[in-house]
Scaffold this motif. Sequence first.
Motif, PDB file in Angstrom:
ATOM      1  N   SER A   2       0.829  -1.191   0.000  1.00  0.00           N
ATOM      2  CA  SER A   2       0.000   0.000   0.000  1.00  0.00           C
ATOM      3  C   SER A   2       0.866   1.246   0.000  1.00  0.00           C
ATOM      4  N   TYR A   3       0.835   1.960  -1.121  1.00  0.00           N
ATOM      5  CA  TYR A   3       1.549   3.221  -1.176  1.00  0.00           C
ATOM      6  C   TYR A   3       0.863   4.272  -0.306  1.00  0.00           C
ATOM      7  N   VAL A   4      -0.437   4.092  -0.065  1.00  0.00           N
ATOM      8  CA  VAL A   4      -1.184   5.022   0.779  1.00  0.00           C
ATOM      9  C   VAL A   4      -0.655   4.993   2.205  1.00  0.00           C
ATOM     10  N   VAL A   5      -0.535   3.780   2.775  1.00  0.00           N
ATOM     11  CA  VAL A   5      -0.045   3.648   4.151  1.00  0.00           C
ATOM     12  C   VAL A   5       1.418   4.042   4.237  1.00  0.00           C
ATOM     13  N   GLU A   6       2.204   3.649   3.212  1.00  0.00           N
ATOM     14  CA  GLU A   6       3.617   4.033   3.201  1.00  0.00           C
ATOM     15  C   GLU A   6       3.780   5.556   3.226  1.00  0.00           C
ATOM     16  N   ALA A   7       3.013   6.242   2.385  1.00  0.00           N
ATOM     17  CA  ALA A   7       3.106   7.700   2.342  1.00  0.00           C
ATOM     18  C   ALA A   7       2.659   8.313   3.660  1.00  0.00           C
ATOM     19  N   HIS A   8       1.632   7.710   4.278  1.00  0.00           N
ATOM     20  CA  HIS A   8       1.109   8.199   5.558  1.00  0.00           C
ATOM     21  C   HIS A   8       2.178   8.097   6.643  1.00  0.00           C
ATOM     22  N   CYS A   9       2.872   6.956   6.684  1.00  0.00           N
ATOM     23  CA  CYS A   9       3.912   6.743   7.705  1.00  0.00           C
ATOM     24  C   CYS A   9       5.179   7.522   7.383  1.00  0.00           C
ATOM     25  N   HIS A  10       5.449   7.683   6.097  1.00  0.00           N
ATOM     26  CA  HIS A  10       6.680   8.363   5.679  1.00  0.00           C
ATOM     27  C   HIS A  10       6.733   9.793   6.181  1.00  0.00           C
ATOM     28  N   GLU A  11       5.562  10.432   6.322  1.00  0.00           N
ATOM     29  CA  GLU A  11       5.513  11.843   6.709  1.00  0.00           C
ATOM     30  C   GLU A  11       5.465  12.053   8.212  1.00  0.00           C
ATOM     31  N   ARG A  12       5.584  10.980   9.001  1.00  0.00           N
ATOM     32  CA  ARG A  12       5.482  11.097  10.458  1.00  0.00           C
ATOM     33  C   ARG A  12       6.788  10.717  11.135  1.00  0.00           C
ATOM     34  N   ARG A  13       6.964  11.249  12.336  1.00  0.00           N
ATOM     35  CA  ARG A  13       8.128  10.903  13.156  1.00  0.00           C
ATOM     36  C   ARG A  13       7.774   9.731  14.061  1.00  0.00           C
ATOM     37  N   PHE A  14       8.641   8.720  14.098  1.00  0.00           N
ATOM     38  CA  PHE A  14       8.411   7.544  14.932  1.00  0.00           C
ATOM     39  C   PHE A  14       9.453   7.405  16.041  1.00  0.00           C
ATOM     40  N   GLN A  94      -1.910  11.095  14.489  1.00  0.00           N
ATOM     41  CA  GLN A  94      -1.669  11.985  15.624  1.00  0.00           C
ATOM     42  C   GLN A  94      -0.189  12.227  15.883  1.00  0.00           C
ATOM     43  N   LEU A  95       0.688  11.466  15.207  1.00  0.00           N
ATOM     44  CA  LEU A  95       2.126  11.632  15.416  1.00  0.00           C
ATOM     45  C   LEU A  95       2.605  12.921  14.757  1.00  0.00           C
ATOM     46  N   GLU A  96       3.747  13.370  15.206  1.00  0.00           N
ATOM     47  CA  GLU A  96       4.305  14.632  14.707  1.00  0.00           C
ATOM     48  C   GLU A  96       4.687  14.518  13.240  1.00  0.00           C
ATOM     49  N   LEU A  97       4.329  15.527  12.474  1.00  0.00           N
ATOM     50  CA  LEU A  97       4.702  15.574  11.067  1.00  0.00           C
ATOM     51  C   LEU A  97       6.171  15.952  10.912  1.00  0.00           C
ATOM     52  N   ILE A  98       6.773  15.450   9.859  1.00  0.00           N
ATOM     53  CA  ILE A  98       8.140  15.847   9.516  1.00  0.00           C
ATOM     54  C   ILE A  98       8.030  17.123   8.699  1.00  0.00           C
ATOM     55  N   GLY A  99       8.405  18.241   9.283  1.00  0.00           N
ATOM     56  CA  GLY A  99       8.254  19.525   8.603  1.00  0.00           C
ATOM     57  C   GLY A  99       9.283  19.703   7.509  1.00  0.00           C
ATOM     58  N   ALA A 232       7.356  10.257  25.860  1.00  0.00           N
ATOM     59  CA  ALA A 232       6.980  11.550  25.290  1.00  0.00           C
ATOM     60  C   ALA A 232       6.529  11.425  23.839  1.00  0.00           C
ATOM     61  N   HIS A 233       6.996  10.373  23.157  1.00  0.00           N
ATOM     62  CA  HIS A 233       6.672  10.189  21.747  1.00  0.00           C
ATOM     63  C   HIS A 233       5.212   9.792  21.543  1.00  0.00           C
ATOM     64  N   ARG A 234       4.606   9.176  22.546  1.00  0.00           N
ATOM     65  CA  ARG A 234       3.235   8.706  22.384  1.00  0.00           C
ATOM     66  C   ARG A 234       2.275   9.889  22.271  1.00  0.00           C
TER      67      ARG A 234
END
Length: 287
Positions: A2-14, A94-99, A232-234
């Motif tokens: 799924s490129y949709v889920v990949e793109a969704h996770c790619h833009e977040r900080r883990f 809800q995770l922080e976006l990679i600006g 703190a990451h949660r």
Amino acid sequence: MSYVVEAHCHERRFGSAVRKQIIMFLANKASDDGSGIWCSKGFVQRHTELSETSVKRTISEFLREGILVQTGQQRPCKNGFTVVYRIDMDVVAQLELIGAPARPPAQTGSSEDGVRPDPGTGSPEDGVRGPQGTPNNPKTTPKPPTRAQEPGEEDLGKIWDAYPEDRRRDRPTSLRLARDALSEATAAELLTAVKAYALHSAGHTRSKVSFSDNWFRLGKWRPFVEAARAEAHRPQEIAERQLSDAAKAIRERKDWMYRHLPEARVFQAVQRGLITREEAKAAGFLR
């Protein structure tokens, strides 16, 4: 895939390179709604080339944080069964976006004679513009950090004061080692680590504790910093719910629930006043 889920996770900080690598691998195996991930931990370990311990720990963290959900379905395999996972897209959202880094302002100049005065902008006559600036342009060259950006004596003094008084030793060496530790952690993180250690080790005998110089020299602050970062990451809503659940499990002595709680979460629950230190000690924490 799924490129949709990949793109969704790619833009977040883990939170770490390992966590990001594993979630991106799982996202690649998911359906567009995040479900249908049929990956054993061994399969993830082989394809990411990470250690088995790292994979198991990270997946357990994702389950606790709600990023991954075990659907309950199982697929037989040679080692027993493979659990099916789902990535919770709402939690990931809800995770922080990679600006994106800020773009420098466009350079302009006079075009009366057909030549722009700024370096590298090119002439408008041929319709081709050059680069927006040279590599050594003083407006784009990073400046070295100033003394005002470095941790001051006040920050180090707070860290020293927070260390258990009966275990302080060799203040100059301890503060020098603490300053060295600030290359890996912020002053606030190190102060939190010292406070967590003080609470964790209260009541221990002298043979079970560390003097301040050795504590900093041996890097015993690192587990406390890492635990605090994980907490703190949660996402805030999940964090509050998990803190409340942890406190309730400890108060009601539900052993099957609280025996696997991270000690950092218990420490935070004590700090927030959700449980007392005595209740935490009775449950086997903060001894």
